[in-house]
Design a protein around this motif. Structure first.
Motif: not given
Length: 625
Positions: A261, A292-293, A296, A300, A320-321, A323-324, A328, A356
């Motif tokens: 993160s 998931n991180t 992200d 980024k 979460v996967s 949506s990320a 992205g 999402t």
């Protein structure tokens, strides 16, 4: 099965060799109420069967009588069997404290005191756990009193539980007082205080304790690293991680998530890749949160392809996967891919959440898909029962504003069921700048000055609007207003990582050790740019100076300096990744597009709003905004 009186009367003596003796054994374990228990007991008395010869489940007996009027009856059974009854009451406390009935554990504790049953240290620990589950500091204080009264002060486990309870309930003063008075502490004690200070936002206080810890474990380091990430200090988090590695400790999965993160926030791609490799070697590949991180982090850091690879290799994916990944793709301007991924997600039965839809609406906004955006916004509530949050309304205003539907955007804001915030009005203001609508811009700025009067960005946008309309007096008024309000323009900076080292540049920065070489590199690029037709957009410079001075000011924007340095230090074919704290200006956006074609390099710039991927003289985003 409920046991009836007739069934009990028909049961033979347990010493009988009859097959029905098995029925009695079953009956001993099938009672579910005090009434059924008494039926069983009556049968045993009638058949002269001593309780001591039977495997009666005493914990179950305690559970069904604990909070009933038959509590004294259970006590008599325990005494008759010469069993230490607190053991069985503790079993009830443990089951309730760790299950779905923590309040029942507290009620039982008071019942024990009512009947003068002396608690032991296990009793106190289970009731403290129940208090923690309920965030019940009032009853926790009472249990703390019993701990002191019964002489359990030397029990470090109990002392740690009490410190944790006070801290968890926000009574940090009491937690710290007890912490300071403890005659002995272990690493758990210190970790409790540090973790709770971090959760409460007192990261500096946590670090003060961390600095004087006699012993640190992985959890200690992880709590501090995560704390720095949460309070927006990724540099400090990464520095602490480096110290942790030097101390010889191996990060666990929670540490990995925290460090990744920090890498995402700072754009520290090299470290992120190294942590990714460590994660795979340590067997964390199957950890969904780590994956998931990683998605992200790669998004980024300007590595969308790597994010896609992580996503594709995941054996298990959560919302979460998905949506990320959708978000992205959206910020990279790949709206079609984002919408396609959403379709796949829905096809496999994964239900979208509010996050999402933020990604989907952003995709529609950047690609100008008005109808699709409306459809998604309506689908949220209609098909999935999701109540739109302020972020969704902001996306819709952004969608309309980008498309030039400024009146519709304004009416949408006025009809919102919740009060619009600065982001919503800011989206409209941005649209007014692009589409040169001064009247609505002035309306938006009135609301923004009330909602967020110290945000310099809004003043700058309004100044640009006036400047482009050559309303210089109004431009000067905005600058005076900023001065009167005490608003200072946020300094722009850009950063680039080369060989693992972060280099930061401010506009006009001459402090870099290689500043002279950087300016020379930019001078060479400028000559090639002008051959390609580049004309500096000096209208965005709001200084009252000559045209050539405005050009010099533009040439030393931080992203241009970072780019020149990157071209000096990176080998051919390697992408250049730049992080910027503000939006990329229109002049830099136009220049970087041309440069990507001149030097035949991919240039990825992450600004405050989105990613700009420049390649072969174009940008993945269809427009500057």
């Amino acid at each position: 099965m409920l046991c009836s009186v007739s069934t009990l009367h028909l049961l033979p003596h347990p010493n009988s060799n009859s097959p029905t003796s098995q029925n009695l054994h079953n009956l001993l374990h099938s009672f579910n109420t005090p009434f059924e228990l008494k039926q069983l007991h009556a049968h045993l008395i009638k058949t002269n069967t001593p309780l001591s010869t039977l495997p009666l489940p005493l914990t179950k007996l305690a559970l069904i009588t604990a909070l009933t009027p038959d509590f004294p009856y259970a006590q008599r059974v325990f005494k008759h069997l010469n069993k230490p009854e607190i053991v069985f009451w503790n079993s009830c406390l443990k089951a309730w404290a760790e299950g779905q009935s923590p309040f029942d554990a507290i009620l039982l504790f008071y019942k024990l005191r009512e009947f003068d049953i002396v608690p032991d240290d296990f009793t106190c620990s289970f009731v403290l756990k129940a208090c923690a589950a309920l965030s019940d500091v009032l009853n926790g204080r009472i249990v703390h009193g019993y701990v002191e009264k019964l002489g359990f002060r030397s029990n470090l486990f109990l002392q740690n539980m009490i410190v944790h309870l006070y801290a968890l309930c926000g009574a940090m003063g009491d937690a710290r007082l007890l912490f300071d008075k403890m005659s002995q502490r272990d690493v758990v004690t210190w970790n409790i205080m540090i973790s709770q200070l971090v959760k409460g936002g007192d990261v500096e206080g946590a670090f003060e304790l961390f600095s004087v810890m006699p012993e640190r474990n992985v959890r200690s380091w992880t709590a501090m690293i995560a704390g720095y990430v949460q309070c927006g200090k990724p540099k400090e988090a990464i520095h602490l991680f480096m110290e942790m590695e030097e101390a010889g400790l191996r990060p666990n999965e929670v540490t990995v998530v925290a460090v990744l993160s920090a890498c995402a926030d700072l754009g520290a791609l090299d470290l992120g890749r190294r942590v990714h490799e460590y994660s795979n070697c340590s067997g964390f590949r199957g950890n969904v949160r780590v994956s998931n991180t990683l998605i992200d982090m790669y998004v980024k850091c300007g590595c969308l392809k790597d994010a896609c690879t992580v996503f594709d290799e995941m054996e298990e994916r959560t919302i979460v996967s998905w949506s990320a990944m959708i978000a992205g793709l959206a910020i990279y301007g790949q709206a079609e891919e984002a919408l396609s991924l959403f379709s796949k997600m829905v096809q496999i039965g994964m239900k979208p959440n509010d996050v999402t839809f933020i990604g989907l609406l952003n995709s529609c906004s950047h690609m100008g898909m008005i109808d699709k955006g409306r459809e998604f916004f309506n689908s949220m509530t209609r098909d999935y029962g999701i109540i739109p949050r302020i972020e969704h309304y902001g996306c819709m205003v952004d969608l309309f504003s980008r498309a030039g539907l400024l009146q519709e955007a304004y009416e949408f804001i006025m009809n919102m069921p919740i009060k619009p915030n600065g982001v919503v009005w800011g989206a409209l203001l941005g649209g007014c700048r692009v589409h040169k609508n001064i009247e609505l811009a002035e309306e938006a700025i009135q609301h923004l000055l009330e909602l967020d009067p110290l945000n310099d960005g809004y003043y700058v946008v309004l100044s640009n609007i006036y400047a482009e309309a050559e309303r210089w007096e109004d431009t000067a008024k905005v600058r005076r207003l900023m001065r009167d309000q005490g608003v200072k323009k946020t300094p722009g900076w850009s950063s680039i990582t080369v060989d693992g080292m972060l280099h930061e540049f401010a506009a006009g920065d001459e402090s870099h050790p290689q500043a002279e070489e950087i300016f020379q590199m930019w001078g060479k690029l400028l000559q090639k740019l002008k051959i390609k037709g580049y004309v500096p957009k000096t209208s965005i410079v709001l200084l009252d100076v000559e045209e050539n001075e405005k050009e010099k000011f533009l040439y030393r924007h931080s992203e241009k300096l970072a780019l020149a340095f990157g071209l000096m230090k990176t080998p051919p074919g390697m992408p250049i990744r730049i992080m910027k704290n503000l939006r990329v200006c229109e002049d830099c956006h136009a220049a970087l597009k041309l440069i990507s074609g001149i030097v035949n390099k991919e240039i990825i710039v992450r600004d405050r709003n989105r990613f700009h991927c420049f390649k072969d003289g174009s940008c993945t985003c269809n427009d500057y905004w």
